[in-house]
Enzyme design. Structure first.
Site, mmCIF file in Angstrom:
data_model
loop_
_atom_site.group_PDB
_atom_site.id
_atom_site.type_symbol
_atom_site.label_atom_id
_atom_site.label_comp_id
_atom_site.label_asym_id
_atom_site.label_seq_id
_atom_site.Cartn_x
_atom_site.Cartn_y
_atom_site.Cartn_z
ATOM 1 N N GLY A 1 0.818 -1.204 0.000
ATOM 2 C CA GLY A 1 0.000 0.000 0.000
ATOM 3 C C GLY A 1 0.853 1.256 0.000
ATOM 4 N N CYS A 2 0.436 2.242 0.793
ATOM 5 C CA CYS A 2 1.099 3.547 0.800
ATOM 6 C C CYS A 2 2.542 3.489 1.283
ATOM 7 C CB CYS A 2 0.301 4.533 1.659
ATOM 8 S SG CYS A 2 -1.341 4.899 1.005
ATOM 9 N N ALA A 3 2.916 2.459 2.019
ATOM 10 C CA ALA A 3 4.296 2.324 2.504
ATOM 11 C C ALA A 3 5.234 1.774 1.438
ATOM 12 C CB ALA A 3 4.337 1.416 3.737
ATOM 13 N N GLY A 4 4.676 1.351 0.296
ATOM 14 C CA GLY A 4 5.471 0.635 -0.695
ATOM 15 C C GLY A 4 6.607 1.415 -1.314
ATOM 16 N N LEU B 1 3.551 5.610 5.885
ATOM 17 C CA LEU B 1 2.680 4.740 6.662
ATOM 18 C C LEU B 1 1.852 3.906 5.703
ATOM 19 C CD1 LEU B 1 1.529 7.475 9.185
ATOM 20 C CD2 LEU B 1 2.939 5.480 9.769
#
Length: 360
Positions: free
Chosen positions: A149-152, A345
């Site tokens: 997700g956004c942490a990728g 995050l």
């Protein structure tokens, strides 16, 4: 839980280039608001109060692989998967070429490719479909990653540094591509769906990382680490059903960040053996206006300090994993600080960190 990876003295990983790309369809925020009202106003009680999110995000426009009328039609897994495959492969090729051009490298110089994407599923994976057409070597090592997700973007960059450091002279291409708009749904009418239509956009970013000291570089990797909070699986992620992917987004996210983010950041700084006084800038994934404000509060930064983050939100919205590299690109253009920490995050609930030291 923390996992730490620091560079060794013999195989130093360096950031060589960063590139970004977005699809051609532009969705201005007022039009997105009109579209959402037509779809949701008659199905959600007190919709107009909820719709204030469109003006509070700070977003002016976003980009999408499909024009806005497409989202007024009914689409299932097949349509969404076809749109993902078409849009993601085109963005992958475009942003990969931009990263190569910025580095002054040919595809044959790349030893390994990491693909980060959580907004669609395809087998063979994206890079397997694209690399042969771009004249990459047949022996290039491929690592496709789903679910970050956004942490990728940050976690993928950390993995690229580890792969580059594993063998002297190794050069790695990271590509993060997300088509978040394909999760906009007509069959559901939840607060999370309204927030998604106000917040998310499509985009791709790429970075080249190398331990080949002969290649000019922007910065040197000083380490990476992660933090996984227990019992937080419901904060963000995907709901998967017959129609496709549906966003899960807890309203508790900004409050959680404000209360708990500082503990993970301070521990990351300690584990990476960084001098807090030398950190010139923390570059964050801009998950949303409230999340940006929560990070500023948690880190005791002056209000408005995360300006690159707000600029990227304004121009592109939240594109999930590629977004933090859009922020990094702006920081590099403005002049990267001597010591920088990239942070994001993501689902899990996870905090991911990468430390960079600017090259002279």
């Amino acid at each position: 839980m923390y996992v730490i990876h620091r560079r060794t003295r013999d195989t130093t990983a360096r950031l060589v280039s960063v590139a970004t790309a977005v699809p051609e369809n532009v969705i201005e925020q007022p039009r997105a608001q009109e579209h959402a009202r037509a779809q949701f106003a008659h199905r959600i009680r007190d919709y107009e109060r909820l719709a204030s999110v469109f003006s509070s995000t700070g977003i002016e426009r976003r980009h999408s692989v499909r024009a806005l009328p497409w989202f007024s039609e009914s689409h299932g897994w097949k349509d969404r998967s076809d749109a993902y495959l078409d849009g993601a492969t085109r963005l992958f090729q475009e942003v990969a070429q931009r990263a190569l051009d910025a580095a002054g490298l040919r595809p044959a110089a790349i030893d390994a490719v990491i693909t980060v994407s959580s907004t669609g599923v395809t087998t063979p994976s994206l890079e397997a479909r694209v690399l042969p057409h771009m004249n990459f070597r047949a022996d290039v090592e491929r690592t496709p990653i789903f679910g970050l997700g956004c942490a990728g973007g940050v976690t993928g960059l950390a993995l690229a540094a580890r792969l580059a450091s594993a063998r002297v002279g190794t050069t790695v291409l990271l590509v993060a591509v997300e088509l978040c708009t394909l999760a906009f749904r007509l069959d559901r009418a939840t607060k999370a769906d309204v927030i998604a239509t106000s917040l998310f956009g499509d985009g791709a970013s790429a970075a080249i990382v190398s331990s080949d000291g002969s290649i000019p570089a922007i910065a040197t990797f000083a380490g990476s680490t992660e933090h996984l909070w227990p019992d937080t699986l419901d904060i963000m992620g995907w709901a998967i059903d017959d129609v496709g992917l549906g966003v899960l987004l807890s309203r508790s996210l900004p409050g959680f960040v404000e209360r708990r983010y500082r503990e993970s950041f301070d521990e990351a700084v300690r584990r990476l053996e960084l001098d807090p006084g030398r950190i010139g800038r923390v570059l964050c994934h801009p998950g949303g206006t409230k999340v940006i404000e929560a990070i500023e509060s948690a880190l005791e930064l002056p209000a408005g300090s995360l300006d690159y983050e707000r600029e990227v939100m304004r121009d592109f919205g939240n594109m999930s994993s590629p977004t933090v590299l859009f922020v990094l690109e702006r920081a590099i253009a403005a002049g990267l600080c001597a010591s920088t920490v990239l942070a994001a995050l993501g689902p899990g609930f996870t905090a991911s960190y990468v430390a960079l030291e600017r090259n002279a």
